[in-house]
Design a protein around this motif. Structure first.
Motif, PDB file in Angstrom:
ATOM      1  N   MET A  39      -3.589  25.745  54.207  1.00 25.94           N
ATOM      2  CA  MET A  39      -3.826  26.180  52.831  1.00 25.94           C
ATOM      3  C   MET A  39      -5.136  25.574  52.359  1.00 25.94           C
ATOM      4  N   PRO A  40      -6.029  26.326  51.697  1.00 20.35           N
ATOM      5  CA  PRO A  40      -7.323  25.787  51.259  1.00 20.35           C
ATOM      6  C   PRO A  40      -7.157  24.707  50.200  1.00 20.35           C
ATOM      7  N   ASN A  41      -8.104  23.735  50.226  1.00 21.49           N
ATOM      8  CA  ASN A  41      -8.077  22.646  49.257  1.00 21.49           C
ATOM      9  C   ASN A  41      -8.726  23.076  47.947  1.00 21.49           C
ATOM     10  N   LEU A  42      -8.287  22.399  46.853  1.00 25.23           N
ATOM     11  CA  LEU A  42      -8.911  22.653  45.558  1.00 25.23           C
ATOM     12  C   LEU A  42     -10.322  22.064  45.540  1.00 25.23           C
ATOM     13  N   THR A  43     -11.290  22.826  45.028  1.00 26.22           N
ATOM     14  CA  THR A  43     -12.688  22.348  44.944  1.00 26.22           C
ATOM     15  C   THR A  43     -13.110  22.022  43.516  1.00 26.22           C
ATOM     16  N   THR A  44     -12.236  22.315  42.552  1.00 22.16           N
ATOM     17  CA  THR A  44     -12.577  22.010  41.162  1.00 22.16           C
ATOM     18  C   THR A  44     -12.623  20.492  40.967  1.00 22.16           C
ATOM     19  N   PRO A  45     -13.744  19.930  40.474  1.00 23.89           N
ATOM     20  CA  PRO A  45     -13.875  18.468  40.337  1.00 23.89           C
ATOM     21  C   PRO A  45     -12.951  17.937  39.260  1.00 23.89           C
ATOM     22  N   ILE A  46     -12.620  16.664  39.387  1.00 25.74           N
ATOM     23  CA  ILE A  46     -11.814  16.000  38.361  1.00 25.74           C
ATOM     24  C   ILE A  46     -12.636  15.935  37.073  1.00 25.74           C
ATOM     25  N   PRO A  47     -12.014  16.206  35.929  1.00 30.54           N
ATOM     26  CA  PRO A  47     -12.793  16.185  34.674  1.00 30.54           C
ATOM     27  C   PRO A  47     -13.345  14.782  34.378  1.00 30.54           C
ATOM     28  N   PRO A  48     -14.511  14.701  33.688  1.00 28.52           N
ATOM     29  CA  PRO A  48     -15.104  13.383  33.364  1.00 28.52           C
ATOM     30  C   PRO A  48     -14.254  12.626  32.347  1.00 28.52           C
ATOM     31  N   LYS A  49     -14.488  11.327  32.300  1.00 27.17           N
ATOM     32  CA  LYS A  49     -13.751  10.507  31.337  1.00 27.17           C
ATOM     33  C   LYS A  49     -14.145  10.889  29.916  1.00 27.17           C
ATOM     34  N   LEU A  50     -13.141  10.707  29.080  1.00 28.35           N
ATOM     35  CA  LEU A  50     -13.384  11.040  27.676  1.00 28.35           C
ATOM     36  C   LEU A  50     -14.435  10.091  27.084  1.00 28.35           C
ATOM     37  N   THR A  51     -15.323  10.643  26.227  1.00 28.54           N
ATOM     38  CA  THR A  51     -16.419   9.841  25.614  1.00 28.54           C
ATOM     39  C   THR A  51     -16.079   9.391  24.211  1.00 28.54           C
ATOM     40  N   GLY A  52     -15.035   9.968  23.660  1.00 27.50           N
ATOM     41  CA  GLY A  52     -14.690   9.649  22.277  1.00 27.50           C
ATOM     42  C   GLY A  52     -15.214  10.666  21.304  1.00 27.50           C
ATOM     43  N   ALA A  53     -16.189  11.482  21.762  1.00 30.69           N
ATOM     44  CA  ALA A  53     -16.700  12.566  20.921  1.00 30.69           C
ATOM     45  C   ALA A  53     -15.758  13.743  21.094  1.00 30.69           C
ATOM     46  N   ALA A  54     -14.950  14.001  20.094  1.00 26.51           N
ATOM     47  CA  ALA A  54     -13.883  14.987  20.214  1.00 26.51           C
ATOM     48  C   ALA A  54     -14.402  16.365  20.584  1.00 26.51           C
ATOM     49  N   GLY A  55     -15.471  16.797  19.967  1.00 27.61           N
ATOM     50  CA  GLY A  55     -15.989  18.132  20.249  1.00 27.61           C
ATOM     51  C   GLY A  55     -16.437  18.280  21.681  1.00 27.61           C
ATOM     52  N   ASP A  56     -17.205  17.291  22.141  1.00 22.35           N
ATOM     53  CA  ASP A  56     -17.705  17.364  23.527  1.00 22.35           C
ATOM     54  C   ASP A  56     -16.578  17.247  24.532  1.00 22.35           C
ATOM     55  N   ASP A  57     -15.589  16.337  24.246  1.00 22.36           N
ATOM     56  CA  ASP A  57     -14.481  16.163  25.189  1.00 22.36           C
ATOM     57  C   ASP A  57     -13.640  17.441  25.298  1.00 22.36           C
ATOM     58  N   ILE A  58     -13.401  18.120  24.200  1.00 21.52           N
ATOM     59  CA  ILE A  58     -12.620  19.365  24.235  1.00 21.52           C
ATOM     60  C   ILE A  58     -13.330  20.441  25.037  1.00 21.52           C
ATOM     61  N   LYS A  59     -14.648  20.549  24.845  1.00 16.49           N
ATOM     62  CA  LYS A  59     -15.423  21.530  25.607  1.00 16.49           C
ATOM     63  C   LYS A  59     -15.341  21.250  27.111  1.00 16.49           C
ATOM     64  N   ALA A  60     -15.451  19.952  27.477  1.00 16.61           N
ATOM     65  CA  ALA A  60     -15.428  19.589  28.901  1.00 16.61           C
ATOM     66  C   ALA A  60     -14.069  19.887  29.529  1.00 16.61           C
ATOM     67  N   ILE A  61     -12.984  19.533  28.800  1.00 14.00           N
ATOM     68  CA  ILE A  61     -11.634  19.799  29.337  1.00 14.00           C
ATOM     69  C   ILE A  61     -11.380  21.293  29.448  1.00 14.00           C
ATOM     70  N   LYS A  62     -11.829  22.053  28.430  1.00 16.44           N
ATOM     71  CA  LYS A  62     -11.633  23.503  28.463  1.00 16.44           C
ATOM     72  C   LYS A  62     -12.370  24.120  29.635  1.00 16.44           C
ATOM     73  N   LYS A  63     -13.581  23.649  29.898  1.00 15.26           N
ATOM     74  CA  LYS A  63     -14.378  24.161  31.020  1.00 15.26           C
ATOM     75  C   LYS A  63     -13.693  23.851  32.344  1.00 15.26           C
ATOM     76  N   TRP A  64     -13.172  22.607  32.438  1.00 12.94           N
ATOM     77  CA  TRP A  64     -12.489  22.215  33.694  1.00 12.94           C
ATOM     78  C   TRP A  64     -11.201  23.025  33.895  1.00 12.94           C
ATOM     79  N   GLY A  65     -10.441  23.206  32.822  1.00 16.79           N
ATOM     80  CA  GLY A  65      -9.190  23.953  32.929  1.00 16.79           C
ATOM     81  C   GLY A  65      -9.415  25.396  33.321  1.00 16.79           C
ATOM     82  N   THR A  66     -10.483  26.000  32.749  1.00 20.22           N
ATOM     83  CA  THR A  66     -10.782  27.391  33.107  1.00 20.22           C
ATOM     84  C   THR A  66     -11.126  27.523  34.587  1.00 20.22           C
ATOM     85  N   ALA A  67     -11.928  26.593  35.098  1.00 20.22           N
ATOM     86  CA  ALA A  67     -12.313  26.614  36.517  1.00 20.22           C
ATOM     87  C   ALA A  67     -11.095  26.416  37.418  1.00 20.22           C
ATOM     88  N   LEU A  68     -10.186  25.497  36.998  1.00 20.60           N
ATOM     89  CA  LEU A  68      -8.982  25.237  37.792  1.00 20.60           C
ATOM     90  C   LEU A  68      -8.074  26.471  37.848  1.00 20.60           C
TER      91      LEU A  68
END
Length: 287
Positions: free
Chosen positions: A1-30
């Motif tokens: 079975m092929p391995n997942l290539t989507t990278p682990i999301p970066p650590k939260l920075t505390g900036a809510a807007g930027d962190d939400i965008k990053a998680i949303k981008k990672w979730g969409t790719a996954l």
């Protein structure tokens, strides 16, 4: 079975807007990558799965080496060939059974019907048994048939009909019986493993009809219409010009000619105890 290539999301920075965008981008790719993997599962990229839905498997490229199936009903089984040498097919109560090259129907006590093919001998046969399990009808592909009951038919065509069972006939211990073939009807008697013809009714190739009482003295041997009789057997025959009486090994005694003549042959002709020929000879002497 092929391995997942989507990278682990970066650590939260505390900036809510930027962190939400990053998680949303990672979730969409996954989600995109998982959708691709599930839509392209086949036997080549799945090594083990606890549960796989049938609608997610492309059977055109699936290979199952060993499967454990908890419940499989007949309406879900489709096969081009089911090897009866490996599998026995039976009805609920075992009345019908198919195995190897045979089909058996029973009444839960005795086999009542059996059809089978023997590949070693090339023999196909079927048997019907009575309620005690004894054969009443047997027919095989060699043309042999045995019926223990009555046979009713408007027409029977056969080269030979023997009025005894096959075992007694072959061992020449059949008693008195009739045999019918292309030559005519014969009444025979088996005694001490010797077969003797006692009565024959037949028609020769030339149209002569014969009735022979085969109770001769056992000496000599004459063939009449393909059958051998001993001397002393009584013969009646009718051809196109006369009817006659006589004995096998001797001359004709009496003949009825079609033109009205009556012929009597013999060294002595007795009528009511009188030697007619002798009396005629005495009369000739006086003339």
């Amino acid at each position: 079975m092929p391995n997942l290539t989507t990278p682990i999301p970066p650590k939260l920075t505390g900036a809510a807007g930027d962190d939400i965008k990053a998680i949303k981008k990672w979730g969409t790719a996954l989600i995109d990558e998982l959708s691709y993997i599930f839509n392209n599962l086949d036997a080549g990229n799945v090594s083990e799965a606890a549960s796989v839905k049938a609608e997610n498997i492309d059977t055109s490229n699936a290979k199952i080496q060993n499967a454990q199936i908890g419940n499989l009903t007949a309406d879900k089984l489709r096969t081009g060939q089911l090897n009866t040498n490996l599998v026995t097919v039976e009805s609920d109560f075992g009345n019908l059974s198919m195995s190897g090259s045979s089909i058996i129907i029973s009444d839960n006590k005795e086999e009542r019907f059996k059809v089978e093919y023997d590949p070693d001998t090339g023999l196909f046969s079927f048997v019907i048994n009575n309620s005690e399990g004894n054969p009443t009808v047997y027919i095989n592909s060699f043309g042999n048939a045995v019926f223990s009951g009555r046979v009713d038919s408007s027409e029977i065509f056969s080269s030979t009909i023997v009025g005894t069972d096959s075992v007694s006939y072959l061992q020449k211990d059949g008693g008195v019986f009739a045999e019918m073939d292309t030559k005519g009807i014969k009444i025979l008697q088996d005694k001490n493993q010797k077969r003797l013809q006692k009565l024959g009714m037949s028609v020769g190739d030339d149209g002569t009809a014969y009735i022979v009482l085969g109770s001769g003295d056992g000496s000599g041997e004459v063939t009449i219409n393909g059958v051998k009789y001993s001397n002393g057997s009584f013969v009646i025959q009718k051809n196109s010009t006369y009817s006659s009486f006589g004995t096998v090994g001797g001359s004709t005694v009496l003949s009825f000619m079609d033109d009205g003549d009556l012929w009597i042959r013999g060294d002595r002709v007795l009528i009511n105890g009188r030697d007619v020929l002798k009396e005629i000879d005495e009369i000739k002497k006086q003339i």
